[in-house]
Design a protein around this motif. Structure first.
Motif, PDB file in Angstrom:
ATOM      1  N   GLY A 170       2.108 -48.028 -12.779  1.00 39.07           N
ATOM      2  CA  GLY A 170       1.468 -46.948 -11.931  1.00 39.07           C
ATOM      3  C   GLY A 170       1.450 -47.412 -10.656  1.00 39.07           C
ATOM      4  N   TRP A 174       3.113 -45.357  -7.576  1.00 39.38           N
ATOM      5  CA  TRP A 174       2.266 -44.879  -6.321  1.00 39.38           C
ATOM      6  C   TRP A 174       3.270 -45.349  -4.894  1.00 39.38           C
ATOM      7  CZ3 TRP A 174       0.043 -46.631  -2.008  1.00 39.38           C
ATOM      8  CH2 TRP A 174      -0.965 -45.883  -1.512  1.00 39.38           C
ATOM      9  N   PHE A 178       4.359 -42.676  -2.096  1.00 42.40           N
ATOM     10  CA  PHE A 178       4.032 -42.942  -0.823  1.00 42.40           C
ATOM     11  C   PHE A 178       5.224 -43.222   0.290  1.00 42.40           C
ATOM     12  CE2 PHE A 178       3.078 -46.077   2.940  1.00 42.40           C
ATOM     13  CZ  PHE A 178       2.017 -45.302   3.396  1.00 42.40           C
ATOM     14  N   LEU A 187      -2.474 -38.937  -3.225  1.00 42.15           N
ATOM     15  CA  LEU A 187      -2.059 -40.177  -3.465  1.00 42.15           C
ATOM     16  C   LEU A 187      -3.650 -41.161  -3.652  1.00 42.15           C
ATOM     17  CD1 LEU A 187       0.825 -41.196  -1.151  1.00 42.15           C
ATOM     18  CD2 LEU A 187       0.928 -40.883  -3.635  1.00 42.15           C
ATOM     19  N   THR A 190      -4.949 -40.165  -6.838  1.00 45.84           N
ATOM     20  CA  THR A 190      -4.273 -40.786  -8.166  1.00 45.84           C
ATOM     21  C   THR A 190      -4.638 -42.367  -8.135  1.00 45.84           C
ATOM     22  OG1 THR A 190      -2.527 -39.232  -7.611  1.00 45.84           O
ATOM     23  CG2 THR A 190      -1.927 -41.166  -9.139  1.00 45.84           C
ATOM     24  N   ALA A 191      -4.843 -42.976  -6.935  1.00 42.13           N
ATOM     25  CA  ALA A 191      -5.363 -44.390  -7.152  1.00 42.13           C
ATOM     26  C   ALA A 191      -6.634 -44.386  -7.748  1.00 42.13           C
ATOM     27  CB  ALA A 191      -5.325 -44.967  -5.569  1.00 42.13           C
TER      28      ALA A 191
END
Length: 387
Positions: A170, A174, A178, A187, A190-191
Motif C-alpha cells: 500500500g 501511494w 504521489f 491520496l 486513500t491513506a
C-alpha cells in the motif's frame, strides 16, 4: 545477453550493478555466519542454508540479466496479467497454503514452496507505473479496474494475515501515485482508508495485537511476547562500537529466534557493531541516491515511475527490516533484501534491481547501439564537405 558494451553503460547503471553484486555477495557472508550454528545443530550440516541460498542466487542473477536485457515495454505488457495471477495465487494460499506461525503465506507446488506475495511485488511496481503514468488519459473503467485489482491484492494479503507486506504494498502504491502527481485530496483519503484497514487487522488478529503491545514495552514480558525483540536488542547492544567480529555473535546460538530471516540484521549488528550498522545505512542511502538519479534522467513517465517504485521497494523494505530489528517498529515478517534466507525474496529483489538498471539504460538512448539525435547531427555536420 546484455544490451550494451560495459563501457557504454551510464555511470548510474554501472554503479547500481556493482552495488547489487556487493549487496548479494555480502548477504551470502552474513547469512552464512547467522545460520551456520543452527544449521549444524538442526540439519547436521553447517552450510545447509548457505548452499540453497547460492542456488537461488544464481537463478536470481539470471533473472536480473533477463530484466536488464529486455525492453521495459515488454515487461509492462506482462505486468497486468502477472498481477492478476498473483492475486489468484495469494487467494490459493488461503485455501491450500501451509500455515507457518499462524499465517498461510506459502503455497506448495510439487517439491517447492512459493510465496506469491513476494513474487508479485515487481509486477505491482510495473503495473502501477503503467496506470499512474497515463492517469489523466485513462478512462474511468481502467482506473477502477486496476485500483480494484490492487485493493483486492492488498486485502488478500491481509487475509493471510500478512500485515507487513500489505502495508509495504500500500505504501509503495501511494508513493508512486504521489510521484505521478495525483490529487492530494484523493491520496489523503486513500491513506486514511489504509490506516483504518491496518488498525482493523491488528484488532482482529490477536497475534498482531500482541506484537504491537510487546513492541511498546518488550521488557514487560521478556520471556513471552517480548522475547524476540528483547533478544534482538541485546544482540544489537552487544555489538558496541566495533562489533564482536565476523562469525562471533553469541545471540545467534539459539537465543535469537528467526536469526536467518527477519532478524538477520541483529546478528550483523552484533558482529560489526555501530560502525558496521552506519556503513550499511550509508550503503542504502547511496543506492537510494542512484535510484533517484535514474528516475530524474528517465525520458518517459512510465520508466520514471518504475525507477521510483523499484527504489522505494528495495530501500523501503530494507529500512523496515532494520526498524523492526532495532525496535523502532512492531515486529513484522519482512526479509532484508538480498541478505535474509529465502529464494522467493531473492528472486523478487534481484528482478527489481534489474528493472532499475534497465530504466537507467533506457534513459541514455543508447540501448541497442542507438546514439542520441544531437550526437548524430553533430557527427553529420562534422563529416559534411565544406563549401
Amino acid at each position: 545477453m546484455l544490451p550494451l558494451d560495459w563501457s557504454l553503460w551510464p555511470a548510474e547503471a554501472r554503479l547500481l550493478l556493482t552495488l547489487t553484486l556487493i549487496w548479494s555477495l555480502a548477504g551470502l557472508l552474513i547469512l552464512g555466519s547467522a545460520s551456520w550454528w543452527v544449521a549444524s545443530r538442526e540439519m547436521g550440516e553447517g552450510a545447509y542454508y548457505l548452499k540453497r541460498q547460492v542456488i537461488w542466487m544464481l537463478a536470481s542473477w539470471g533473472l536480473l540479466s533477463l530484466a536488464v536485457s529486455t525492453d521495459l515495454r515488454r515487461w509492462m505488457k506482462v505486468a497486468g496479467p502477472a498481477v492478476w495471477i498473483g492475486c489468484l495465487l495469494v487467494a490459493a494460499t488461503l485455501l491450500f497454503g501451509d500455515p507457518v506461525n499462524g499465517a498461510s503465506r506459502w503455497l506448495p507446488i510439487g517439491p517447492m514452496q512459493i510465496q506469491p506475495s513476494e513474487l508479485v511485488k515487481p509486477f505491482v511496481v510495473l503495473q502501477a507505473a503503467n496506470l499512474f503514468a497515463h492517469w489523466k488519459r485513462s478512462g474511468v473503467d481502467q482506473k477502477l479496474l486496476w485500483l480494484g485489482s490492487f485493493g483486492a491484492l492488498i486485502l488478500l494479503i491481509l487475509k493471510q494475515p500478512n500485515l507487513s507486506t500489505a502495508a509495504l504494498t500500500g505504501l509503495l502504491l501511494w508513493l508512486m501515485a504521489f510521484s505521478a502527481g495525483l490529487r492530494l485530496r484523493s491520496l489523503f483519503g486513500t491513506a486514511l482508508v489504509g490506516a483504518a484497514l491496518g488498525f482493523s487487522s491488528i484488532m482482529i488478529n490477536e497475534y498482531q495485537r500482541l506484537r504491537v503491545v510487546s513492541f511498546l514495552n518488550p521488557w514487560q514480558d521478556p520471556q513471552g511476547d517480548g522475547y524476540q525483540l528483547v533478544q534482538s536488542l541485546l544482540a544489537i547492544g552487544s555489538g558496541g562500537i566495533l562489533g564482536q567480529g565476523f562469525g562471533l555473535s553469541t545471540q545467534k546460538l539459539q537465543y535469537l529466534p528467526i536469526q536467518s530471516t527477519d532478524f538477520i540484521f541483529a546478528v550483523y549488528a552484533e558482529e560489526f557493531g555501530f560502525i558496521g550498522s552506519v556503513m550499511l545505512l550509508l550503503f542504502l542511502m547511496l543506492v537510494a541516491f542512484l535510484g533517484l538519479r535514474v528516475a530524474l534522467r528517465c525520458r518517459s513517465n512510465q520508466a520514471r515511475l518504475t525507477a521510483i517504485g523499484c527504489t522505494t521497494l528495495l530501500i523501503g523494505q530494507s529500512l523496515m527490516n532494520l526498524a523492526v530489528a532495532s525496535g523502532a517498529m512492531p515486529t513484522t515478517g519482512l526479509p532484508l533484501p538480498m541478505v535474509s534466507y529465502g529464494g522467493n525474496s531473492l528472486l523478487s529483489s534481484l528482478l527489481v534491481a534489474g528493472l532499475l538498471i534497465r530504466c537507467s539504460l533506457e534513459s541514455t538512448s543508447l540501448v541497442g547501439g542507438r546514439r542520441p539525435r544531437r550526437q548524430n547531427e553533430r557527427s553529420n555536420q562534422h563529416l559534411a564537405p565544406s563549401r
